[in-house]
Design a protein around this motif. Structure first.
Motif, short mmCIF file in Angstrom:
data_model
loop_
_atom_site.label_atom_id
_atom_site.label_comp_id
_atom_site.label_asym_id
_atom_site.label_seq_id
_atom_site.Cartn_x
_atom_site.Cartn_y
_atom_site.Cartn_z
N GLU A 232 40.67 50.97 49.06
CA GLU A 232 41.21 51.28 47.73
C GLU A 232 41.96 50.07 47.17
O GLU A 232 41.89 49.77 45.97
CB GLU A 232 42.15 52.48 47.79
N GLN A 233 42.65 49.35 48.05
CA GLN A 233 43.35 48.13 47.64
C GLN A 233 42.34 47.10 47.13
O GLN A 233 42.55 46.46 46.09
CB GLN A 233 44.12 47.58 48.83
N ARG A 234 41.23 46.97 47.82
CA ARG A 234 40.21 46.01 47.40
C ARG A 234 39.58 46.43 46.07
O ARG A 234 39.27 45.59 45.22
CB ARG A 234 39.13 45.89 48.48
N HIS A 235 39.39 47.74 45.91
CA HIS A 235 38.79 48.24 44.68
C HIS A 235 39.70 47.97 43.48
O HIS A 235 39.22 47.58 42.41
CB HIS A 235 38.54 49.74 44.83
N ARG A 236 41.02 48.16 43.66
CA ARG A 236 41.97 48.02 42.55
C ARG A 236 42.29 46.56 42.24
O ARG A 236 42.32 46.15 41.08
CB ARG A 236 43.27 48.75 42.87
N TYR A 237 42.56 45.79 43.30
CA TYR A 237 43.11 44.45 43.09
C TYR A 237 42.16 43.34 43.52
O TYR A 237 42.50 42.16 43.43
CB TYR A 237 44.44 44.31 43.84
N GLY A 238 40.95 43.72 43.98
CA GLY A 238 39.99 42.71 44.38
C GLY A 238 39.48 41.86 43.23
O GLY A 238 39.46 40.62 43.32
N PRO A 239 39.04 42.45 42.10
CA PRO A 239 38.45 41.65 41.01
C PRO A 239 39.31 40.48 40.53
O PRO A 239 38.78 39.38 40.34
CB PRO A 239 38.22 42.70 39.90
N PRO A 240 40.64 40.64 40.32
CA PRO A 240 41.42 39.47 39.90
C PRO A 240 41.41 38.35 40.92
O PRO A 240 41.26 37.17 40.55
CB PRO A 240 42.84 40.04 39.72
N VAL A 241 41.57 38.71 42.21
CA VAL A 241 41.63 37.65 43.22
C VAL A 241 40.25 37.03 43.45
O VAL A 241 40.14 35.84 43.77
CB VAL A 241 42.24 38.19 44.54
N TYR A 242 39.17 37.80 43.25
CA TYR A 242 37.83 37.23 43.34
C TYR A 242 37.63 36.18 42.25
O TYR A 242 37.08 35.10 42.49
CB TYR A 242 36.75 38.32 43.19
N ALA A 243 38.07 36.50 41.03
CA ALA A 243 37.93 35.57 39.91
C ALA A 243 38.75 34.30 40.14
O ALA A 243 38.29 33.18 39.85
CB ALA A 243 38.35 36.25 38.61
N LEU A 244 39.95 34.46 40.68
CA LEU A 244 40.79 33.30 40.94
C LEU A 244 40.22 32.44 42.06
O LEU A 244 40.29 31.21 42.03
CB LEU A 244 42.22 33.76 41.29
#
Length: 436
Positions: A238-250
């Motif tokens: 759930e953590q990856r689902h919520r906060y993964g996209p921003p850190v992937y982009a960075l």
């Protein structure tokens, strides 16, 4: 030891409701835009040459791959590429013509690169701090729910020993001239080893088998938590689902900055940086560091306050007890015994028991005796009467040990004994062999 009554490990559904209260503001649109610009500039540098050095080939391959799924792996990747960028931005690693600063443009560019270095160093320092605090938070939470006696001390010593060994491995790579990439490959391998050990703590495997599986008083809820916390579909998903996209982009942006800078240094004498290229690099570093720091400060606070355990009512589930205790009825005037065969000196005999008669707490006599190979008996723990007790005994001799609960003093009342007993092999020797 923190109270564990009626607690359950967090579930993905519960964590989802917690994260609902902490949405991360959308990442800046400049992040993907600048990643795209830098990728195109790097591609142009690649197409004007017949072959690429190995390091740049690896970078280009990594840029074209999807970022890792795990948030912590992305954090390590960000750290790696920030360090690589700082390395390239240091004046001693500039291309020779730029080091000479023979033109006003070179002097101006040198000042810019120094400023970008300082920004990257600040972001790296914050990232290292967040990672360190997060790791300590998880470990300290686990230890809060561990018995605060020799068992907790053994796990702390094992962790300290393991961390010293890990640091020595990293130092060895640095001293032998290993690259930043080599060092971070080892650091991530070590991080996965920490995760494996945490899972072993929950499943009673590896070196922790001697520290956990045979221990008395380690709450089952803790073992459940550490075993499943990082499962692919566990709470952290759930953590990856919520906060993964921003850190992937960075992660994608910092990788593109690294690739463009590395290719530019390699081709510096063949090309002339245009003002728009310098402007894109400057903007990319500024956007990356500001957005990364915004994300780190947000995620650091969210993770620090994230629950690990909740009540059964909060989780909307029924707490099921699974603590491996045994029960026995000790009649009036009788005793109850448990025999253990101890194979090694410096083993630990550990126990936890309580006694009652109906709903009324009662006491019972308790002692431990040792019998050697000649049949001679020695009282190892003197007789005392308890309502409950939790303790351990370090064995000075191998052989037969007997734990005795005595109800002979009672004329009328039988006692309901609930107990847990085990023998723990010498932990230090087990830990040392596992490290080898």
């Amino acid at each position: 030891m923190a109270s564990k009554g009626g607690l359950l490990p967090i579930t993905r559904a519960f964590l989802s409701s917690y994260y609902d209260k902490h949405p991360f503001p959308t990442i800046s649109d400049h992040v993907p835009r600048l990643s795209h610009h830098l990728y195109n500039l790097s591609n142009h540098l690649c197409t004007t040459t017949t072959s690429l050095p190995q390091g740049e080939r690896l970078l280009l391959k990594e840029v074209e791959m999807l970022p890792p799924h795990k948030i912590d792996e992305n954090m390590w990747k960000n750290r790696e590429h920030i360090e690589e960028i700082i390395f390239l931005l240091e004046s001693s690693h500039w291309p020779k013509p730029l080091q000479q600063q023979s033109t006003p443009e070179d002097v101006e560019l040198a000042h810019l690169l120094t400023r970008l270095t300082e920004k990257c160093q600040g972001t790296l320092k914050l990232l290292e701090s967040i990672q360190s605090k997060s790791a300590e938070n998880v470990f300290n939470t686990v230890m809060t729910y561990m018995p605060q006696d020799f068992r907790g001390a053994l796990i702390r010593k094992q962790r300290e020993r393991s961390e010293r060994n890990k640091k020595a491995e990293v130092d060895a790579i640095v001293n032998s001239g290993g690259s930043i990439r080599d060092r971070y490959a080892l650091l991530w391998k070590q991080q996965m080893e920490r995760r494996r050990q945490l899972a072993q703590l929950g499943s009673a495997g590896g070196v922790y088998k001697t520290v956990v599986k045979y221990l008395v008083g380690v709450p089952q809820v803790l073992l459940d938590f550490v075993r499943q916390i990082n499962d692919d579909q566990g709470p952290m998903e759930e953590q990856r689902h919520r906060y993964g996209p921003p850190v992937y982009a960075l992660a994608k942006l910092v990788l593109n900055i690294h690739l463009f800078l590395s290719l530019s240094w390699w081709r510096f004498e063949d090309i002339k940086w245009q003002k728009h290229q310098i402007s894109i690099l400057e903007e990319a570093v500024d956007v990356y560091t500001s957005e990364m720091e915004r994300f780190l400060k947000f995620i650091g606070e969210v993770f620090a306050n994230s629950p690990f355990f909740v009540t059964a009512e909060e989780a909307g589930a029924r707490y099921v007890k699974n603590d491996e205790y045994r029960e026995s009825s000790v009649p009036a005037g009788k005793s109850y015994e448990v025999s253990l065969e101890v194979e090694s000196v410096n083993s630990y005999i550990a126990w936890d028991f309580s006694v009652a008669q109906g709903k009324i707490s009662m006491d019972i006599g308790f002692s431990i005796e040792y019998t050697n190979s000649l049949g001679q008996k020695t009282l190892m723990l003197p007789y005392r009467r308890y309502e409950y007790d939790q303790g351990n005994l370090c064995t000075l001799m191998a052989g037969k040990y007997k734990l005795i609960w005595d109800n002979s003093f009672s004329t009328f009342f039988r006692k309901a004994l609930r107990y847990k007993v085990d023998c723990i092999p010498p932990v230090v020797e087990a830990a040392a062999s596992d490290q080898g």
